[in-house]
Design a protein around this motif. Structure first.
Motif, short mmCIF file in Angstrom:
data_model
loop_
_atom_site.label_atom_id
_atom_site.label_comp_id
_atom_site.label_asym_id
_atom_site.label_seq_id
_atom_site.Cartn_x
_atom_site.Cartn_y
_atom_site.Cartn_z
N GLN A 293 -7.17 62.04 51.06
CA GLN A 293 -8.07 63.05 50.94
C GLN A 293 -8.15 62.44 49.98
O GLN A 293 -9.16 63.30 49.06
N ALA A 294 -7.63 62.23 48.93
CA ALA A 294 -7.90 62.02 47.46
C ALA A 294 -7.34 61.14 46.36
O ALA A 294 -6.24 60.13 46.51
N PHE A 295 -8.49 60.37 46.04
CA PHE A 295 -8.37 59.10 45.66
C PHE A 295 -9.99 58.24 44.41
O PHE A 295 -10.99 59.08 44.80
N GLY A 296 -10.00 57.41 44.02
CA GLY A 296 -11.23 57.26 43.40
C GLY A 296 -11.67 56.26 44.59
O GLY A 296 -11.77 55.56 45.15
N SER A 297 -13.05 56.11 44.05
CA SER A 297 -13.81 55.56 44.15
C SER A 297 -15.33 55.71 43.40
O SER A 297 -15.36 56.32 43.06
N LEU A 298 -15.79 53.94 43.65
CA LEU A 298 -16.81 53.33 42.73
C LEU A 298 -18.33 53.32 43.09
O LEU A 298 -18.52 52.55 44.31
N SER B 214 -0.39 55.48 51.63
CA SER B 214 0.62 55.59 52.95
C SER B 214 -0.22 54.89 54.18
O SER B 214 -1.28 53.35 54.02
N ASP B 215 1.06 54.23 54.98
CA ASP B 215 0.75 52.83 55.27
C ASP B 215 -0.08 53.33 56.92
O ASP B 215 -0.31 54.23 56.59
N ASN B 216 -0.21 52.05 56.97
CA ASN B 216 -1.67 52.12 58.39
C ASN B 216 -2.69 53.60 58.29
O ASN B 216 -2.73 53.81 58.90
N THR B 217 -3.79 53.20 56.75
CA THR B 217 -4.49 54.31 56.82
C THR B 217 -6.34 52.95 56.40
O THR B 217 -5.28 52.30 55.26
N LEU B 218 -6.97 54.08 56.35
CA LEU B 218 -7.98 53.39 55.50
C LEU B 218 -9.28 53.93 54.48
O LEU B 218 -8.97 55.06 55.07
N TYR B 219 -9.28 54.08 53.88
CA TYR B 219 -9.65 54.67 52.62
C TYR B 219 -10.90 54.25 52.41
O TYR B 219 -11.03 52.77 52.08
N PRO B 220 -12.30 55.42 52.78
CA PRO B 220 -13.47 54.50 53.03
C PRO B 220 -13.98 54.57 51.33
O PRO B 220 -13.54 54.85 50.97
N ALA B 221 -15.37 53.42 51.76
CA ALA B 221 -16.37 53.48 50.34
C ALA B 221 -14.93 53.27 49.27
O ALA B 221 -15.74 54.29 48.48
#
Length: 199
Positions: free
Chosen positions: A86-91, A111-118
């Motif tokens: 839920q907390a990650f950088g995006s550009l 985290s394994d098996n995780t999609l970080y969108p956009a």
């Protein structure tokens, strides 16, 4: 920033009327540049959070801020910082030029098996890899890859491990979901009680 800066680390808030950080040239012989920009806080501007004018540059950009707006030549290296799903950088990029090498900040927690969108928006495949090679790697024994978003053009998701629907974790129900479930269960119970009384 109108001259060369070796390192700029932000752990608080940098704000500006037009742009949070501007990298522009002072004159023909003094180009604006930042060799290493680390953003673990917030950079904010009314037009763009980070603005890089044409021939000026950022060498390496480490970013933990979500939805950071960026205009101009791409950093040579862009490293996303991840604290959680839920907390990650995006550009979010406007008018990009050149291409960037996508990386994951070494201080991240994946985290394994995780999609970080956009994680990247407004960046074409040529900006990511002009040779069309897959953008992928390994982080602490976890396999990751940068994949095109299926619905939004020039947007990229970060997949760690297996990102098929069956492998992704099931979202945990929040308080509102649990409340609605309890209300629905209660209504079903009342309806069953009324049917028994009528019979």
């Amino acid at each position: 920033i109108r001259r060369g800066v070796d390192t700029l680390i932000n752990e608080g808030t940098i704000s500006g009327a037009s742009h949070g950080i501007e990298v522009v040239d002072y004159d023909a012989s003094n180009r604006g540049s930042i060799d290493l920009l680390v953003n673990l806080g917030t950079i904010e501007g009314e037009q763009f959070d980070v603005y890089v004018k044409e021939i000026n540059r950022i060498g390496t950009f480490i970013n933990a801020q979500s939805s950071l707006t960026y205009r101009g030549p791409l950093p040579q290296f862009y490293a996303i910082h991840i604290d959680s799903p839920q907390a990650f950088g995006s550009l979010d990029v406007t008018s990009p030029s050149g291409f960037l090498t996508f990386q994951i900040d070494e201080n991240s927690s994946l985290s394994d098996n995780t999609l970080y969108p956009a994680v990247l928006t407004g960046v074409s495949p040529l900006n990511v890899d002009p040779f069309g090679n897959p953008v992928q790697g390994t982080f602490n024994d976890l396999q990751w890859s940068l994949v095109p978003n299926e619905e939004v053009e020039d947007q990229w998701d970060l997949c760690v491990g297996d990102c098929t629907a069956s492998a992704l974790p099931v979202p945990v129900a929040g308080p509102w979901s649990l409340t609605l479930l309890a209300m629905f269960s209660g209504l079903l119970g009342l309806s069953a009680l009324r049917r028994r009384r009528l019979s």
